[in-house]
Design a protein around this motif. Structure first.
Motif, PDB file in Angstrom:
ATOM      1  N   VAL A  15       2.913  25.398  51.581  1.00 45.55           N
ATOM      2  CA  VAL A  15       2.931  24.392  50.532  1.00 45.55           C
ATOM      3  C   VAL A  15       3.406  23.074  51.110  1.00 45.55           C
ATOM      4  O   VAL A  15       4.026  23.015  52.169  1.00 45.55           O
ATOM      5  CB  VAL A  15       3.860  24.816  49.362  1.00 45.55           C
ATOM      6  CG1 VAL A  15       3.326  26.061  48.694  1.00 45.55           C
ATOM      7  CG2 VAL A  15       5.289  25.057  49.848  1.00 45.55           C
ATOM      8  N   TYR A  16       3.101  22.017  50.412  1.00 45.71           N
ATOM      9  CA  TYR A  16       3.506  20.678  50.821  1.00 45.71           C
ATOM     10  C   TYR A  16       5.016  20.542  50.736  1.00 45.71           C
ATOM     11  O   TYR A  16       5.655  20.934  49.779  1.00 45.71           O
ATOM     12  CB  TYR A  16       2.832  19.662  49.905  1.00 45.71           C
ATOM     13  CG  TYR A  16       3.336  18.260  50.016  1.00 45.71           C
ATOM     14  CD1 TYR A  16       3.051  17.507  51.149  1.00 45.71           C
ATOM     15  CD2 TYR A  16       4.070  17.690  48.991  1.00 45.71           C
ATOM     16  CE1 TYR A  16       3.494  16.199  51.249  1.00 45.71           C
ATOM     17  CE2 TYR A  16       4.508  16.383  49.080  1.00 45.71           C
ATOM     18  CZ  TYR A  16       4.224  15.644  50.210  1.00 45.71           C
ATOM     19  OH  TYR A  16       4.673  14.354  50.305  1.00 45.71           O
ATOM     20  N   SER A  17       5.609  19.965  51.785  1.00 49.22           N
ATOM     21  CA  SER A  17       7.060  19.807  51.810  1.00 49.22           C
ATOM     22  C   SER A  17       7.427  18.621  52.679  1.00 49.22           C
ATOM     23  O   SER A  17       6.806  18.372  53.717  1.00 49.22           O
ATOM     24  CB  SER A  17       7.731  21.072  52.354  1.00 49.22           C
ATOM     25  OG  SER A  17       9.130  20.859  52.513  1.00 49.22           O
ATOM     26  N   LYS A  18       8.444  17.872  52.256  1.00 48.45           N
ATOM     27  CA  LYS A  18       8.981  16.764  53.051  1.00 48.45           C
ATOM     28  C   LYS A  18      10.327  17.135  53.667  1.00 48.45           C
ATOM     29  O   LYS A  18      11.017  16.271  54.205  1.00 48.45           O
ATOM     30  CB  LYS A  18       9.127  15.515  52.189  1.00 48.45           C
ATOM     31  CG  LYS A  18       7.809  14.882  51.782  1.00 48.45           C
ATOM     32  CD  LYS A  18       8.049  13.578  51.038  1.00 48.45           C
ATOM     33  CE  LYS A  18       6.734  12.889  50.700  1.00 48.45           C
ATOM     34  NZ  LYS A  18       6.939  11.595  49.998  1.00 48.45           N
ATOM     35  N   GLN A  70      -0.603  13.192  54.128  1.00 53.44           N
ATOM     36  CA  GLN A  70      -0.277  14.411  53.406  1.00 53.44           C
ATOM     37  C   GLN A  70       0.142  14.097  51.976  1.00 53.44           C
ATOM     38  O   GLN A  70       0.794  13.095  51.693  1.00 53.44           O
ATOM     39  CB  GLN A  70       0.824  15.204  54.113  1.00 53.44           C
ATOM     40  CG  GLN A  70       2.123  14.494  54.398  1.00 53.44           C
ATOM     41  CD  GLN A  70       3.090  15.391  55.152  1.00 53.44           C
ATOM     42  OE1 GLN A  70       3.034  16.615  55.062  1.00 53.44           O
ATOM     43  NE2 GLN A  70       3.993  14.803  55.905  1.00 53.44           N
ATOM     44  N   ASN A  71      -0.313  14.961  51.072  1.00 53.76           N
ATOM     45  CA  ASN A  71       0.142  14.959  49.694  1.00 53.76           C
ATOM     46  C   ASN A  71       0.201  16.411  49.234  1.00 53.76           C
ATOM     47  O   ASN A  71       0.175  17.324  50.054  1.00 53.76           O
ATOM     48  CB  ASN A  71      -0.759  14.085  48.810  1.00 53.76           C
ATOM     49  CG  ASN A  71      -2.209  14.533  48.814  1.00 53.76           C
ATOM     50  OD1 ASN A  71      -2.513  15.726  48.962  1.00 53.76           O
ATOM     51  ND2 ASN A  71      -3.131  13.585  48.655  1.00 53.76           N
ATOM     52  N   GLU A  72       0.265  16.651  47.954  1.00 53.45           N
ATOM     53  CA  GLU A  72       0.421  18.012  47.459  1.00 53.45           C
ATOM     54  C   GLU A  72      -0.804  18.886  47.699  1.00 53.45           C
ATOM     55  O   GLU A  72      -0.704  20.113  47.686  1.00 53.45           O
ATOM     56  CB  GLU A  72       0.765  17.993  45.962  1.00 53.45           C
ATOM     57  CG  GLU A  72       2.134  17.405  45.662  1.00 53.45           C
ATOM     58  CD  GLU A  72       2.483  17.511  44.190  1.00 53.45           C
ATOM     59  OE1 GLU A  72       1.624  17.977  43.414  1.00 53.45           O
ATOM     60  OE2 GLU A  72       3.608  17.124  43.813  1.00 53.45           O
ATOM     61  N   ASP A  73      -1.956  18.279  47.911  1.00 50.49           N
ATOM     62  CA  ASP A  73      -3.192  19.047  48.042  1.00 50.49           C
ATOM     63  C   ASP A  73      -3.834  18.989  49.424  1.00 50.49           C
ATOM     64  O   ASP A  73      -4.681  19.829  49.740  1.00 50.49           O
ATOM     65  CB  ASP A  73      -4.225  18.569  47.008  1.00 50.49           C
ATOM     66  CG  ASP A  73      -3.738  18.750  45.590  1.00 50.49           C
ATOM     67  OD1 ASP A  73      -3.134  19.798  45.306  1.00 50.49           O
ATOM     68  OD2 ASP A  73      -3.963  17.826  44.780  1.00 50.49           O
ATOM     69  N   ARG A  75      -3.362  17.913  53.777  1.00 47.60           N
ATOM     70  CA  ARG A  75      -2.572  17.442  54.914  1.00 47.60           C
ATOM     71  C   ARG A  75      -3.483  17.339  56.137  1.00 47.60           C
ATOM     72  O   ARG A  75      -4.195  18.294  56.474  1.00 47.60           O
ATOM     73  CB  ARG A  75      -1.414  18.391  55.206  1.00 47.60           C
ATOM     74  CG  ARG A  75      -0.506  17.884  56.330  1.00 47.60           C
ATOM     75  CD  ARG A  75       0.730  18.715  56.459  1.00 47.60           C
ATOM     76  NE  ARG A  75       0.413  20.053  56.905  1.00 47.60           N
ATOM     77  CZ  ARG A  75       1.127  21.131  56.574  1.00 47.60           C
ATOM     78  NH1 ARG A  75       2.143  21.015  55.769  1.00 47.60           N
ATOM     79  NH2 ARG A  75       0.784  22.304  57.054  1.00 47.60           N
ATOM     80  N   LYS A 121      -2.479  27.742  45.168  1.00 45.12           N
ATOM     81  CA  LYS A 121      -2.405  27.153  46.505  1.00 45.12           C
ATOM     82  C   LYS A 121      -3.265  27.922  47.517  1.00 45.12           C
ATOM     83  O   LYS A 121      -2.849  28.150  48.656  1.00 45.12           O
ATOM     84  CB  LYS A 121      -0.958  27.078  46.976  1.00 45.12           C
ATOM     85  CG  LYS A 121      -0.087  26.166  46.144  1.00 45.12           C
ATOM     86  CD  LYS A 121      -0.556  24.711  46.234  1.00 45.12           C
ATOM     87  CE  LYS A 121       0.344  23.789  45.434  1.00 45.12           C
ATOM     88  NZ  LYS A 121      -0.114  22.374  45.483  1.00 45.12           N
ATOM     89  N   THR A 123      -5.438  28.322  50.400  1.00 45.68           N
ATOM     90  CA  THR A 123      -5.312  27.380  51.512  1.00 45.68           C
ATOM     91  C   THR A 123      -6.507  27.475  52.453  1.00 45.68           C
ATOM     92  O   THR A 123      -6.831  28.550  52.957  1.00 45.68           O
ATOM     93  CB  THR A 123      -4.019  27.663  52.305  1.00 45.68           C
ATOM     94  OG1 THR A 123      -2.906  27.626  51.408  1.00 45.68           O
ATOM     95  CG2 THR A 123      -3.816  26.615  53.387  1.00 45.68           C
TER      96      THR A 123
END
Length: 252
Positions: A15-18, A70-73, A75, A121, A123
């Motif tokens: 999943v998207y993560s910072k 990159q965003n939530e959907d 990268r 999600k 992928t």
């Protein structure tokens, strides 16, 4: 068995993560080798090191990359990867293949895109990379589909399937037999394969034992095309691998 320690890190960002973090750990890697080595099965201890800082990441053995979008959907990543233990030491082969020349590992630079679809999600990961050390002078490309499946709040598993394309230069370098090598072998003709492919299925995942300690695991079965399996250097057309380990993770 090769007297080598593989520096390998299993790490998947489903999943998207910072989040910025460092991971260190230890595990084990077991595989049936595709090459016709004297030792059919191999086991290696696995030190683990990984770092993510904003859009930059590093994973042992030697992959580093930058997520330039990159965003939530979605990268998109540019990366460099030194493929340790892609090549071989001819002394590991059965006779008379010990007379083969060694093959060196190569360094690939490439682009990777990962797309997360819908609430589950699902992928999709695609990549293309090319050797920049002029070892294999080969190109790799692939597509993987994985479905993360949460098991409670602490465990995530992801069955996956992927297909990988290996260019003619890459396949010939690692699975071919040159004229000079053929002359050193008994009743062995030169072998120059074309491009090939590999299909893999398996499962990977992790479980958070505590906030800082995680268990990682994966299992993979690989099926190679006839360009690989027809080579005298290989043992059949398939192999498998298992990986497990414990990581300590801390953010910063």
């Amino acid at each position: 068995m090769k007297k080598a320690v593989i520096l390998l890190m299993f790490i998947s960002f489903f999943v998207y993560s910072k989040e910025n973090f460092v991971k260190i750990g230890l595990g084990g890697f077991f595989r049936k080798d595709i090459y016709n080595f004297e030792d059919k099965y191999q086991f290696y201890p696995v030190p683990a090191v990984a770092l993510q800082y904003e859009s930059f990441y590093f994973i042992a053995p030697l992959e580093a990359g930058y997520h330039f979008y990159q965003n939530e959907d979605l990268r998109l990543t540019v990366y460099g990867r030194y493929n340790l233990f892609t090549g071989y030491d001819s002394d590991d082969f059965k006779d008379p293949l010990k007379n083969m020349d060694d093959r060196k590992d190569d360094l690939h630079v490439g682009l990777r895109g990962r797309f997360f679809l819908g609430p589950t999600k699902l992928t999709f990961t695609g990549f293309i990379s090319a050797d920049v050390l002029s070892e294999s002078n080969g190109t790799l490309a692939g597509l993987e589909v994985a479905q993360p499946v949460p098991l409670g709040k602490k465990t995530l598993m992801a069955p996956f399937i992927n297909m990988q394309y290996l260019s003619q230069n890459y396949t010939d370098y690692y699975f071919g037999i040159t004229d000079s090598e053929s002359a050193k072998l008994i009743n062995t003709d030169p072998y120059t394969p074309g491009s090939s492919y590999k299909i893999a299925t398996g499962i990977k995942g992790y479980s958070n034992i505590t906030d800082n300690i995680e268990l990682v695991f994966s299992g993979e079965y690989n099926q190679y095309s006839s360009e690989v399996s027809d080579s005298l250097l290989t043992r059949g057309s398939s192999n498998f691998s298992l990986l497990f380990g414990l990581n300590y993770k801390f953010g910063f």
